[in-house]
Design a protein around this motif. Structure first.
Motif, PDB file in Angstrom:
ATOM      1  N   PRO A  14       6.165  12.437  -2.900  1.00 59.61           N
ATOM      2  CA  PRO A  14       5.536  11.451  -2.070  1.00 59.61           C
ATOM      3  C   PRO A  14       4.056  11.198  -2.565  1.00 59.61           C
ATOM      4  CG  PRO A  14       6.611  12.740  -0.557  1.00 59.61           C
ATOM      5  CD  PRO A  14       6.844  13.219  -2.023  1.00 59.61           C
ATOM      6  N   MET A  15       3.501  12.198  -3.181  1.00 59.01           N
ATOM      7  CA  MET A  15       2.209  11.924  -3.835  1.00 59.01           C
ATOM      8  C   MET A  15       2.096  10.854  -4.999  1.00 59.01           C
ATOM      9  SD  MET A  15      -0.397  14.884  -4.785  1.00 59.01           S
ATOM     10  CE  MET A  15      -2.164  14.752  -5.451  1.00 59.01           C
ATOM     11  N   VAL A  16       3.183  11.304  -5.599  1.00 59.54           N
ATOM     12  CA  VAL A  16       3.270  10.174  -6.888  1.00 59.54           C
ATOM     13  C   VAL A  16       3.551   8.925  -6.588  1.00 59.54           C
ATOM     14  CG1 VAL A  16       4.468   9.812  -9.052  1.00 59.54           C
ATOM     15  CG2 VAL A  16       3.760  12.151  -8.585  1.00 59.54           C
ATOM     16  N   TYR A  17       4.352   8.877  -5.594  1.00 62.50           N
ATOM     17  CA  TYR A  17       4.721   7.622  -5.070  1.00 62.50           C
ATOM     18  C   TYR A  17       3.531   6.910  -4.546  1.00 62.50           C
ATOM     19  CZ  TYR A  17       7.046   3.833  -2.168  1.00 62.50           C
ATOM     20  OH  TYR A  17       7.325   2.519  -1.869  1.00 62.50           O
ATOM     21  N   VAL A  18       2.521   7.362  -3.647  1.00 60.22           N
ATOM     22  CA  VAL A  18       1.560   6.778  -2.969  1.00 60.22           C
ATOM     23  C   VAL A  18       0.310   6.544  -3.979  1.00 60.22           C
ATOM     24  CG1 VAL A  18      -0.533   7.288  -1.370  1.00 60.22           C
ATOM     25  CG2 VAL A  18       1.696   7.901  -0.703  1.00 60.22           C
ATOM     26  N   ARG A  19       0.319   7.519  -5.083  1.00 60.07           N
ATOM     27  CA  ARG A  19      -0.815   7.116  -6.160  1.00 60.07           C
ATOM     28  C   ARG A  19      -0.426   5.859  -6.921  1.00 60.07           C
ATOM     29  NH1 ARG A  19      -0.733  12.005  -9.451  1.00 60.07           N
ATOM     30  NH2 ARG A  19       0.980  10.907 -10.582  1.00 60.07           N
ATOM     31  N   ASP A  20       0.916   5.605  -7.141  1.00 57.26           N
ATOM     32  CA  ASP A  20       1.406   4.570  -8.014  1.00 57.26           C
ATOM     33  C   ASP A  20       1.342   3.144  -7.327  1.00 57.26           C
ATOM     34  OD1 ASP A  20       3.217   3.575 -10.419  1.00 57.26           O
ATOM     35  OD2 ASP A  20       4.283   2.868  -8.504  1.00 57.26           O
ATOM     36  N   LYS A  21       1.504   3.302  -6.008  1.00 50.82           N
ATOM     37  CA  LYS A  21       1.329   2.274  -5.048  1.00 50.82           C
ATOM     38  C   LYS A  21      -0.231   1.730  -5.178  1.00 50.82           C
ATOM     39  CE  LYS A  21       5.135   0.741  -3.284  1.00 50.82           C
ATOM     40  NZ  LYS A  21       5.773  -0.540  -3.490  1.00 50.82           N
ATOM     41  N   ARG A  22      -0.997   2.581  -4.792  1.00 46.91           N
ATOM     42  CA  ARG A  22      -2.614   2.490  -4.974  1.00 46.91           C
ATOM     43  C   ARG A  22      -2.967   1.925  -6.123  1.00 46.91           C
ATOM     44  NH1 ARG A  22      -4.914   8.154  -3.292  1.00 46.91           N
ATOM     45  NH2 ARG A  22      -6.797   7.131  -3.536  1.00 46.91           N
ATOM     46  N   LEU A  23      -2.653   2.454  -7.512  1.00 51.82           N
ATOM     47  CA  LEU A  23      -3.018   2.021  -8.645  1.00 51.82           C
ATOM     48  C   LEU A  23      -2.634   0.661  -8.963  1.00 51.82           C
ATOM     49  CD1 LEU A  23      -2.818   5.526 -10.745  1.00 51.82           C
ATOM     50  CD2 LEU A  23      -4.751   4.111  -9.769  1.00 51.82           C
ATOM     51  N   ARG A  24      -1.238   0.443  -8.538  1.00 55.79           N
ATOM     52  CA  ARG A  24      -0.859  -0.907  -9.035  1.00 55.79           C
ATOM     53  C   ARG A  24      -1.373  -1.952  -8.090  1.00 55.79           C
ATOM     54  NH1 ARG A  24       3.844  -1.257 -12.027  1.00 55.79           N
ATOM     55  NH2 ARG A  24       4.671   0.670 -12.290  1.00 55.79           N
ATOM     56  N   LEU A  25      -1.845  -1.650  -6.776  1.00 58.00           N
ATOM     57  CA  LEU A  25      -2.783  -2.505  -5.893  1.00 58.00           C
ATOM     58  C   LEU A  25      -4.149  -2.781  -6.592  1.00 58.00           C
ATOM     59  CD1 LEU A  25      -3.213  -4.282  -3.580  1.00 58.00           C
ATOM     60  CD2 LEU A  25      -3.728  -2.276  -1.960  1.00 58.00           C
ATOM     61  N   ARG A  27      -4.780  -2.535  -9.722  1.00 62.95           N
ATOM     62  CA  ARG A  27      -4.590  -3.488 -10.865  1.00 62.95           C
ATOM     63  C   ARG A  27      -4.388  -5.067 -10.450  1.00 62.95           C
ATOM     64  NH1 ARG A  27       0.450  -2.757 -14.997  1.00 62.95           N
ATOM     65  NH2 ARG A  27       1.697  -3.156 -12.881  1.00 62.95           N
ATOM     66  N   GLN A  28      -3.699  -5.040  -9.513  1.00 61.99           N
ATOM     67  CA  GLN A  28      -3.503  -6.337  -8.838  1.00 61.99           C
ATOM     68  C   GLN A  28      -4.792  -7.027  -8.665  1.00 61.99           C
ATOM     69  OE1 GLN A  28      -0.923  -6.497  -5.353  1.00 61.99           O
ATOM     70  NE2 GLN A  28      -0.656  -8.952  -5.557  1.00 61.99           N
ATOM     71  N   LEU A  29      -5.611  -6.327  -7.601  1.00 60.45           N
ATOM     72  CA  LEU A  29      -6.988  -6.569  -7.092  1.00 60.45           C
ATOM     73  C   LEU A  29      -7.831  -7.019  -8.502  1.00 60.45           C
ATOM     74  CD1 LEU A  29      -7.356  -4.515  -4.315  1.00 60.45           C
ATOM     75  CD2 LEU A  29      -7.322  -6.845  -4.247  1.00 60.45           C
ATOM     76  N   LEU A  30      -7.715  -6.284  -9.669  1.00 57.33           N
ATOM     77  CA  LEU A  30      -8.373  -6.494 -10.676  1.00 57.33           C
ATOM     78  C   LEU A  30      -8.014  -7.789 -11.527  1.00 57.33           C
ATOM     79  CD1 LEU A  30      -8.428  -2.992 -12.589  1.00 57.33           C
ATOM     80  CD2 LEU A  30     -10.512  -4.135 -11.798  1.00 57.33           C
ATOM     81  N   HIS A  31      -7.019  -8.328 -11.397  1.00 61.04           N
ATOM     82  CA  HIS A  31      -6.268  -9.514 -12.018  1.00 61.04           C
ATOM     83  C   HIS A  31      -6.484 -10.738 -10.965  1.00 61.04           C
ATOM     84  CE1 HIS A  31      -4.190  -7.718 -15.366  1.00 61.04           C
ATOM     85  NE2 HIS A  31      -3.278  -7.125 -14.433  1.00 61.04           N
ATOM     86  N   ASN A  32      -6.508 -10.671  -9.894  1.00 60.65           N
ATOM     87  CA  ASN A  32      -6.557 -11.403  -8.688  1.00 60.65           C
ATOM     88  C   ASN A  32      -7.782 -11.799  -8.059  1.00 60.65           C
ATOM     89  OD1 ASN A  32      -3.963 -12.315  -9.628  1.00 60.65           O
ATOM     90  ND2 ASN A  32      -3.204 -10.924  -8.254  1.00 60.65           N
ATOM     91  N   SER A  33      -8.952 -11.103  -8.213  1.00 60.55           N
ATOM     92  CA  SER A  33     -10.279 -10.984  -7.511  1.00 60.55           C
ATOM     93  C   SER A  33     -11.211 -10.932  -8.146  1.00 60.55           C
ATOM     94  CB  SER A  33     -10.071 -10.012  -6.200  1.00 60.55           C
ATOM     95  OG  SER A  33     -10.311  -8.634  -6.781  1.00 60.55           O
ATOM     96  N   ARG A  34     -12.445 -11.122  -7.758  1.00 66.29           N
ATOM     97  CA  ARG A  34     -13.763 -10.796  -8.342  1.00 66.29           C
ATOM     98  C   ARG A  34     -14.456  -9.735  -7.693  1.00 66.29           C
ATOM     99  NH1 ARG A  34     -15.880 -17.269  -9.334  1.00 66.29           N
ATOM    100  NH2 ARG A  34     -14.161 -17.628 -10.775  1.00 66.29           N
TER     101      ARG A  34
END
Length: 75
Positions: A14-25, A27-34
């Motif tokens: 569960p910890m690895v899953y949540v960390r992965d989700k947080r980091l992917r989000l 990365r998405q915010l880095l790409h799609n926001s200022r």
């Protein structure tokens, strides 16, 4: 128990899953926001920009600045 069933279903703790989700989000915010890196760190649940930067760099092999410059489909 939950942990055992979760690992069985996802292949991740569960910890690895949540960390992965947080980091992917993040990365998405880095790409799609200022938003600043610090703001993104806070939004995805990191208490500091430096902790987020270190985790992101370990996970994706690049700094937030490099990830922001790279488009999602780039390799």
């Amino acid at each position: 128990c939950f942990h055992h069933h979760f690992v069985e279903e996802t292949g991740l703790t569960p910890m690895v899953y949540v960390r992965d989700k947080r980091l992917r989000l993040g990365r998405q915010l880095l790409h799609n926001s200022r938003l600043s890196v610090g703001e993104i760190a806070a939004r995805v649940g990191y208490s500091s920009q430096s902790a987020f930067t270190a985790a992101l760099s370990r996970h994706f092999g690049e700094t937030p600045t490099a990830l922001r410059k790279r488009q999602p489909g780039d390799k």
